[in-house]
Design an enzyme around this catalytic site. Sequence first.
Site, PDB file in Angstrom:
ATOM      1  N   CYS A 162      -9.196  -6.166   2.552  1.00  0.00           N
ATOM      2  CA  CYS A 162      -9.274  -4.745   2.836  1.00  0.00           C
ATOM      3  C   CYS A 162     -10.698  -4.237   2.707  1.00  0.00           C
ATOM      4  O   CYS A 162     -11.008  -3.152   3.174  1.00  0.00           O
ATOM      5  CB  CYS A 162      -8.375  -3.975   1.882  1.00  0.00           C
ATOM      6  SG  CYS A 162      -6.787  -4.758   1.674  1.00  0.00           S
ATOM      7  N   GLN A 202       0.753  -9.782  -5.498  1.00  0.00           N
ATOM      8  CA  GLN A 202       0.348 -11.193  -5.561  1.00  0.00           C
ATOM      9  C   GLN A 202       1.238 -12.037  -6.474  1.00  0.00           C
ATOM     10  O   GLN A 202       0.990 -13.230  -6.627  1.00  0.00           O
ATOM     11  CB  GLN A 202      -1.114 -11.312  -6.035  1.00  0.00           C
ATOM     12  CG  GLN A 202      -2.142 -10.783  -5.052  1.00  0.00           C
ATOM     13  CD  GLN A 202      -2.225 -11.592  -3.754  1.00  0.00           C
ATOM     14  OE1 GLN A 202      -1.620 -12.653  -3.602  1.00  0.00           O
ATOM     15  NE2 GLN A 202      -2.978 -11.081  -2.800  1.00  0.00           N
ATOM     16  N   THR A 213       0.843  -1.208   0.000  1.00  0.00           N
ATOM     17  CA  THR A 213       0.000   0.000   0.000  1.00  0.00           C
ATOM     18  C   THR A 213       0.874   1.252   0.000  1.00  0.00           C
ATOM     19  O   THR A 213       0.646   2.184  -0.787  1.00  0.00           O
ATOM     20  CB  THR A 213      -0.942   0.004   1.223  1.00  0.00           C
ATOM     21  OG1 THR A 213      -1.768  -1.161   1.160  1.00  0.00           O
ATOM     22  CG2 THR A 213      -1.802   1.250   1.254  1.00  0.00           C
TER      23      THR A 213
HETATM   24  C1  LIG Z   1      -2.284  -7.155  -0.386  1.00  0.00           C
HETATM   25  C2  LIG Z   1      -2.259  -6.378  -1.610  1.00  0.00           C
HETATM   26  C3  LIG Z   1      -1.904  -5.018  -1.600  1.00  0.00           C
HETATM   27  C4  LIG Z   1      -1.599  -4.279  -0.325  1.00  0.00           C
HETATM   28  O1  LIG Z   1      -0.417  -4.775   0.279  1.00  0.00           O
HETATM   29  P1  LIG Z   1      -0.071  -4.457   1.804  1.00  0.00           P
HETATM   30  O2  LIG Z   1       1.353  -4.895   1.932  1.00  0.00           O
HETATM   31  O3  LIG Z   1      -1.003  -5.300   2.619  1.00  0.00           O
HETATM   32  O4  LIG Z   1      -0.248  -3.018   2.035  1.00  0.00           O
HETATM   33  C5  LIG Z   1      -1.890  -4.352  -2.794  1.00  0.00           C
HETATM   34  N1  LIG Z   1      -2.186  -4.967  -3.946  1.00  0.00           N
HETATM   35  C6  LIG Z   1      -2.512  -6.274  -4.005  1.00  0.00           C
HETATM   36  C7  LIG Z   1      -2.798  -6.908  -5.321  1.00  0.00           C
HETATM   37  C8  LIG Z   1      -2.582  -7.021  -2.841  1.00  0.00           C
HETATM   38  O5  LIG Z   1      -2.919  -8.299  -2.893  1.00  0.00           O
END
Ligand SMILES: *Cc1c(COP(=O)(O)O)cnc(C)c1O
Length: 385
Positions: free
Chosen positions: A330, A183, A76
């Site tokens: 989220c 991911q 994020t």
């Molecule tokens: C989990 C995720 C995020 C956010 O990552 P964090 O490290 O939890 O802030 C952003 N993009 C995708 C595709 C995610 O799966």
Amino acid sequence: MDLTRPIYLDNFSTTPVDPKVVQEMLPYFNEKFGNEGSRTHLYGWEARESVEFARERIAKLIKCNMNELYFTSGATESINLALKGLAYSKKHTKKHIITFNSEHKATIDVCEKLNKDGYIVSYLPVDEYGNIDLDLIKDSITEDTFLLTILHGNNEIGNIYPIKKIGDICKQNNIIFHVDGAQTVGKINIDVNDMNIDLLSFSSHKIYGPKGTGGLYIKKANSQIHLESIIHGGGQENNIRPGTLAVQNIVGFGKACEICQENLENDNRGILGLRNHLMNELKKIIPNIKINGDLKNRLAGNLNVTIPNIKNSSLMMSLRDIAISNGSACTSSLPETSHVLKAIGLSKDLANSSIRFGIGRFNTIDEINYTIEKINETVNKLRIL
Ligand SMILES: *Cc1c(COP(=O)(O)O)cnc(C)c1O
């Protein structure tokens, strides 16, 4: 099989920390606890050395140079730094950003903020399988476009997007290319140069590392990239992301990346076998089940399904000993329908009858068989009600 706690099938929200990662982190809590910025004693020196060792391991995974990699608190923050950093830099005067309506909320929310600040954002649609149209990207580019951002692997429906092809289009049109790899880094081979990626955001806790740490890759060779910092402070990370480094987390992140790189094919083969078994059995039990997303271009552990006429909230309530979700972690705390399922054309009813399984490295065939059995029981029970 441990049945004292729910079986964890939500590995797209987060993953358990690999025991080998925990082992490597432990000395950094109460023995090697130094501040990476301390230059006057052993504690600082060893912290710095460990951070640089982790940086090397992570750089190797995405095939970049160590000095192109910056540590953040997670994907994020990396996405915020990349998109706002570019937009707010005085050196960038163009105003148009291209993205997609199936992005992670981190990207969508930053784009909405930028839109409020006067930037123009195109949210391109995806088709019923969640796939994008390369021609539509080309048609959307204007004289004013400076940035295209897309996620590599969709966290809800598992689609994998053709990054190299999009990167080529961006390169030809002089557009900076940001990829959300939260991911895919560690799960799919990534070569930032070969794929023409300018900026890559990713996270430790999606790949069996600790929460609260992530990375941002910034291509050195692209002299057009100018990032305005969004945090100001002690000068760490080249002033691009100051603040005391989370040394123990970074050490764990580095180890997690090394394990992913060594086991990538093995992990994927095992996870895919479990995913396909789960999918095939669910199809037998529930003949009208619908698979969301594209089965061909898909993250190995992802299965997102719609079970018509069964509310996902009732299903999950009755399946207390299986940890699954209705989509993105989220957003699942809000009573909101998945924007990704809406983007692939599902009605509100169908979207709210959808669940996501996320299979990971530590799941076993026994756990999957238990899950199949439980879902069979529960769906039958709910059908009768
Ligand atoms: C989990 C995720 C995020 C956010 O990552 P964090 O490290 O939890 O802030 C952003 N993009 C995708 C595709 C995610 O799966």
